[in-house]
Design an enzyme around this catalytic site. Structure first.
Site, PDB file in Angstrom:
ATOM      1  N   ASP A  16       3.414   9.024   4.845  1.00 23.12           N
ATOM      2  CA  ASP A  16       3.311  10.589   4.470  1.00 23.12           C
ATOM      3  C   ASP A  16       2.812  11.728   5.148  1.00 23.12           C
ATOM      4  O   ASP A  16       3.360  12.165   4.767  1.00 23.12           O
ATOM      5  CB  ASP A  16       2.649  10.144   2.419  1.00 23.12           C
ATOM      6  CG  ASP A  16       4.310   9.298   2.116  1.00 23.12           C
ATOM      7  OD1 ASP A  16       5.164   8.972   2.309  1.00 23.12           O
ATOM      8  OD2 ASP A  16       4.086   8.864   0.826  1.00 23.12           O
ATOM      9  N   ILE A  17       1.927  11.379   5.215  1.00 25.12           N
ATOM     10  CA  ILE A  17       0.562  12.443   5.730  1.00 25.12           C
ATOM     11  C   ILE A  17       1.123  12.502   6.802  1.00 25.12           C
ATOM     12  O   ILE A  17       0.941  13.879   7.355  1.00 25.12           O
ATOM     13  CB  ILE A  17      -0.492  12.570   5.355  1.00 25.12           C
ATOM     14  CG1 ILE A  17      -1.657  13.780   4.813  1.00 25.12           C
ATOM     15  CG2 ILE A  17      -1.445  11.336   6.598  1.00 25.12           C
ATOM     16  CD1 ILE A  17      -1.427  14.514   3.539  1.00 25.12           C
ATOM     17  N   ALA A  18       1.734  11.887   7.632  1.00 25.10           N
ATOM     18  CA  ALA A  18       1.670  12.324   8.939  1.00 25.10           C
ATOM     19  C   ALA A  18       2.533  12.722   8.813  1.00 25.10           C
ATOM     20  O   ALA A  18       3.184  14.200   9.725  1.00 25.10           O
ATOM     21  CB  ALA A  18       2.257  11.149   9.921  1.00 25.10           C
ATOM     22  N   ARG A  19       3.991  12.533   8.056  1.00 24.08           N
ATOM     23  CA  ARG A  19       5.218  13.600   8.141  1.00 24.08           C
ATOM     24  C   ARG A  19       5.145  15.019   6.758  1.00 24.08           C
ATOM     25  O   ARG A  19       5.532  16.335   8.340  1.00 24.08           O
ATOM     26  CB  ARG A  19       5.975  12.653   7.125  1.00 24.08           C
ATOM     27  CG  ARG A  19       7.720  14.132   7.027  1.00 24.08           C
ATOM     28  CD  ARG A  19       8.550  12.458   6.418  1.00 24.08           C
ATOM     29  NE  ARG A  19       8.619  11.836   7.909  1.00 24.08           N
ATOM     30  CZ  ARG A  19       8.719  10.637   7.566  1.00 24.08           C
ATOM     31  NH1 ARG A  19       7.658   9.914   6.387  1.00 24.08           N
ATOM     32  NH2 ARG A  19       9.260   9.528   8.482  1.00 24.08           N
ATOM     33  N   ARG A  20       3.762  15.202   7.012  1.00 22.35           N
ATOM     34  CA  ARG A  20       3.341  16.201   5.996  1.00 22.35           C
ATOM     35  C   ARG A  20       2.974  17.378   7.480  1.00 22.35           C
ATOM     36  O   ARG A  20       2.887  18.370   7.381  1.00 22.35           O
ATOM     37  CB  ARG A  20       2.480  15.718   5.226  1.00 22.35           C
ATOM     38  CG  ARG A  20       3.438  15.736   3.231  1.00 22.35           C
ATOM     39  CD  ARG A  20       2.784  15.616   2.506  1.00 22.35           C
ATOM     40  NE  ARG A  20       1.021  16.580   1.947  1.00 22.35           N
ATOM     41  CZ  ARG A  20       1.126  15.751   1.150  1.00 22.35           C
ATOM     42  NH1 ARG A  20       0.471  14.863   0.134  1.00 22.35           N
ATOM     43  NH2 ARG A  20      -0.736  17.005   0.845  1.00 22.35           N
ATOM     44  N   SER A  38       2.453   4.162  15.079  1.00 26.11           N
ATOM     45  CA  SER A  38       1.719   3.495  14.254  1.00 26.11           C
ATOM     46  C   SER A  38       2.236   1.771  14.667  1.00 26.11           C
ATOM     47  O   SER A  38       2.828   1.359  15.266  1.00 26.11           O
ATOM     48  CB  SER A  38       2.222   3.391  13.203  1.00 26.11           C
ATOM     49  OG  SER A  38       2.110   3.428  11.809  1.00 26.11           O
ATOM     50  N   ARG A  39       1.787   1.112  13.498  1.00 28.68           N
ATOM     51  CA  ARG A  39       0.959   0.425  13.299  1.00 28.68           C
ATOM     52  C   ARG A  39       3.111  -0.874  13.620  1.00 28.68           C
ATOM     53  O   ARG A  39       3.280  -1.431  14.449  1.00 28.68           O
ATOM     54  CB  ARG A  39       1.013  -0.798  11.838  1.00 28.68           C
ATOM     55  CG  ARG A  39       0.552  -2.002  12.090  1.00 28.68           C
ATOM     56  CD  ARG A  39      -0.426  -2.560  10.728  1.00 28.68           C
ATOM     57  NE  ARG A  39       0.468  -1.627   9.854  1.00 28.68           N
ATOM     58  CZ  ARG A  39      -0.744  -1.434   8.210  1.00 28.68           C
ATOM     59  NH1 ARG A  39      -2.126  -1.868   8.294  1.00 28.68           N
ATOM     60  NH2 ARG A  39       0.421  -0.811   7.164  1.00 28.68           N
ATOM     61  N   LYS A  97      -8.820  12.488   5.918  1.00 27.36           N
ATOM     62  CA  LYS A  97     -10.306  12.141   5.168  1.00 27.36           C
ATOM     63  C   LYS A  97      -9.857  11.127   3.977  1.00 27.36           C
ATOM     64  O   LYS A  97      -8.338  10.329   3.748  1.00 27.36           O
ATOM     65  CB  LYS A  97     -10.070  13.319   4.140  1.00 27.36           C
ATOM     66  CG  LYS A  97      -8.888  13.843   2.959  1.00 27.36           C
ATOM     67  CD  LYS A  97      -8.141  12.877   2.332  1.00 27.36           C
ATOM     68  CE  LYS A  97      -8.531  12.226   1.013  1.00 27.36           C
ATOM     69  NZ  LYS A  97      -7.598  11.741   0.773  1.00 27.36           N
TER      70      LYS A  97
HETATM   71  N1  LIG Z   1      -5.037  15.401   3.512  1.00 27.54           N
HETATM   72  C1  LIG Z   1      -4.639  15.087   2.949  1.00 27.54           C
HETATM   73  O1  LIG Z   1      -3.516  16.219   1.457  1.00 27.54           O
HETATM   74  C2  LIG Z   1      -3.358  14.061   1.917  1.00 27.54           C
HETATM   75  C3  LIG Z   1      -2.592  13.029   1.230  1.00 27.54           C
HETATM   76  C4  LIG Z   1      -2.147  11.886   1.028  1.00 27.54           C
HETATM   77  C5  LIG Z   1      -3.595  10.928   2.599  1.00 27.54           C
HETATM   78  N2  LIG Z   1      -4.196  11.239   3.025  1.00 27.54           N
HETATM   79  C6  LIG Z   1      -5.230  10.735   3.722  1.00 27.54           C
HETATM   80  O2  LIG Z   1      -3.560  10.304   4.983  1.00 27.54           O
HETATM   81  C7  LIG Z   1      -4.479   8.551   5.258  1.00 27.54           C
HETATM   82  C8  LIG Z   1      -2.966   8.075   5.248  1.00 27.54           C
HETATM   83  O3  LIG Z   1      -2.646   8.486   3.888  1.00 27.54           O
HETATM   84  P1  LIG Z   1      -0.746   8.120   4.292  1.00 27.54           P
HETATM   85  O4  LIG Z   1      -0.111   8.769   2.404  1.00 27.54           O
HETATM   86  O5  LIG Z   1       0.097   9.242   4.272  1.00 27.54           O
HETATM   87  O6  LIG Z   1      -0.622   6.836   3.599  1.00 27.54           O
HETATM   88  P2  LIG Z   1       1.110   6.063   3.712  1.00 27.54           P
HETATM   89  O7  LIG Z   1       1.874   7.101   3.254  1.00 27.54           O
HETATM   90  O8  LIG Z   1       0.716   4.200   3.527  1.00 27.54           O
HETATM   91  O9  LIG Z   1       1.176   5.875   5.885  1.00 27.54           O
HETATM   92  C9  LIG Z   1      -0.238   5.491   6.103  1.00 27.54           C
HETATM   93  C10 LIG Z   1       0.615   4.597   7.185  1.00 27.54           C
HETATM   94  O10 LIG Z   1      -0.548   4.249   8.759  1.00 27.54           O
HETATM   95  C11 LIG Z   1       0.174   3.558   8.729  1.00 27.54           C
HETATM   96  N3  LIG Z   1      -0.906   2.727   8.933  1.00 27.54           N
HETATM   97  C12 LIG Z   1      -1.927   1.777   8.226  1.00 27.54           C
HETATM   98  N4  LIG Z   1      -2.994   0.848   8.383  1.00 27.54           N
HETATM   99  C13 LIG Z   1      -2.731   1.038   9.977  1.00 27.54           C
HETATM  100  C14 LIG Z   1      -3.252   0.636  10.951  1.00 27.54           C
HETATM  101  N5  LIG Z   1      -5.015   0.077  11.221  1.00 27.54           N
HETATM  102  N6  LIG Z   1      -2.952   0.553  12.202  1.00 27.54           N
HETATM  103  C15 LIG Z   1      -1.851   1.366  12.366  1.00 27.54           C
HETATM  104  N7  LIG Z   1      -0.467   1.645  11.764  1.00 27.54           N
HETATM  105  C16 LIG Z   1      -1.609   1.558  10.068  1.00 27.54           C
HETATM  106  C17 LIG Z   1       0.736   2.391   8.416  1.00 27.54           C
HETATM  107  O11 LIG Z   1       1.580   1.739   8.846  1.00 27.54           O
HETATM  108  P3  LIG Z   1       3.046   0.885   8.469  1.00 27.54           P
HETATM  109  O12 LIG Z   1       4.185   1.803   7.603  1.00 27.54           O
HETATM  110  O13 LIG Z   1       3.557  -0.084   9.162  1.00 27.54           O
HETATM  111  O14 LIG Z   1       2.064   0.516   7.065  1.00 27.54           O
HETATM  112  C18 LIG Z   1       1.405   4.255   7.687  1.00 27.54           C
HETATM  113  O15 LIG Z   1       2.617   4.724   8.598  1.00 27.54           O
HETATM  114  C19 LIG Z   1      -5.474   8.305   3.942  1.00 27.54           C
HETATM  115  O16 LIG Z   1      -6.674   8.250   4.415  1.00 27.54           O
HETATM  116  C20 LIG Z   1      -4.875   9.075   2.469  1.00 27.54           C
HETATM  117  O17 LIG Z   1      -6.782   9.723   2.415  1.00 27.54           O
HETATM  118  C21 LIG Z   1      -4.908  13.190   3.170  1.00 27.54           C
END
Ligand SMILES: NC(=O)c1ccc[n+]([C@@H]2O[C@H](COP(=O)([O-])OP(=O)(O)OC[C@H]3O[C@@H](n4cnc5c(N)ncnc54)[C@H](OP(=O)(O)O)[C@@H]3O)[C@@H](O)[C@H]2O)c1
Length: 325
Positions: A16-20, A38-39, A97
């Protein structure tokens, strides 16, 4: 036409956050998503295709591709390892974060950043929003005195049970996912934490689902909460001798604030944000990179350390330890 160097980003993680972040790049001048790893190759492929980037088969391929900086967008448990890998490969790193899950990990990341002389910043978005910057400017011009008390919280009851935030394995939970924002606000206005007292609870998956913190800082007191099992209100209060500020919900995406002076005056600040909000920290990071800086003067390494030290203390009080701790 801009003469700035285009910053080519390599993105680690494709959720999600990568897309944002990708959408935000359209609002951060002279930036481009150049590579993704990514994984799972399938999710990396989709993100790369959406933003016209190269999908890499491995982290090494991403780090040796033609990129200027790395954005780490994986879950908490892998931030430190990927930050260290990026910095060790000579790449500046903007890391989601919490930058790491504990202070010991962050010390290791910062040591590599220092050793390799590379820019590292925790992606803590609020201080870069127009409203937050305007608020600081306004209080400098028309002060309310020294802020001595910060009250802030965020608790959500709508996070699905299978969301990674509840995952013990990924080292999530309310404190590290949400509380880190509140820790930022306290540290930003009150300085380093001196004492953190925490009451909270762990949920069925073993991570914390609600925590309430009372903290003494160098310049005042903070009352903070974060949660995943109650629907809380997400505003923030900054109190000072000659007035107080309300940053209206959701304070971590700040767009509106009210300043009430003891003399009766009320000032409303209204500054909507664009591009989803991540774009402001990204633009800041890119400008630092172009200027050769190794640390943000806004989101400093010291602040990141102070924030994660607060989270360490809070987790210790709840008896929450992750693998390797
Ligand atoms: N700044 C902000 O506003 C904000 C908002 C939300 C989240 N965040 C932060 O962003 C981070 C990600 O959150 P998200 O909501 O984007 O989570 P998410 O939608 O679950 O996405 C996580 C991504 O990372 C990949 N991944 C996870 N563990 C991995 C590893 N060990 N090696 C390689 N790839 C891995 C996942 O791959 P798979 O698809 O293979 O599982 C998925 O593509 C968190 O740390 C969170 O605190 C920040």
């Amino acid at each position: 036409m801009s003469t700035e160097k285009t910053i080519r980003w390599g993105v680690v993680g494709a959720g999600d956050i990568a897309r944002r972040f990708g959408h935000g790049l359209a609002h951060a001048p002279d930036t481009q998503m150049a590579a993704v790893w990514s994984r799972r190759a399938s999710t990396a492929d989709v993100l790369a295709q959406q933003f016209g980037a190269q999908s890499c088969a491995s982290l090494d391929e991403l780090l040796s591709s033609d990129i200027d900086a790395v954005y780490i967008a994986t879950l908490h448990d892998s931030h430190a390892d990927y930050a260290i890998a990026g910095l060790a490969a000579g790449k500046p790193v903007l890391c989601e974060k919490p930058a790491t899950v504990n202070a010991a990990q962050l010390e290791r990341v910062l040591a590599v950043a220092r050793d390799r002389q590379r820019l590292f910043m925790e992606a803590m978005k609020p201080p870069f929003y127009p409203l937050y910057r305007k608020l600081r400017e306004h209080l400098a011009d028309d002060p309310i005195g020294d802020i001595g008390f910060v009250r802030a919280g965020c608790s959500r009851a709508d996070v699905p049970a299978d969301h990674p935030t509840f995952s013990f394995e990924h080292m999530c939970g309310a404190l590290l996912s949400i509380g880190i924002y509140e820790a930022f606000l306290a540290v930003d206005w009150l300085g380093a934490p001196l004492d953190v007292q925490t009451i909270g609870r762990l949920g069925s998956t073993g991570v914390d689902t609600f925590a309430s913190l009372n903290c003494r800082h160098e310049r005042g007191i903070a009352q903070l909460f974060c949660g995943l099992d109650l629907h809380g209100r997400g505003d923030a209060l900054l109190a000072a001798p000659r007035g107080h500020v309300t940053i209206h919900e959701n304070w971590w995406n700040p767009a509106r604030a009210t300043i009430r002076y003891v003399d009766g005056r009320v000032v409303e600040l209204d500054h909507p944000f664009e591009g989803g909000g991540l774009n402001y920290e990204t633009a800041h990071f890119c400008n630092l990179l172009r200027s050769g800086a190794l640390e943000s003067p806004v989101m400093t390494h010291a602040k990141s350390l102070q924030m994660i030290t607060m989270m360490d203390a809070a987790r210790a009080a709840l008896g929450l330890k992750f693998a390797g701790e």
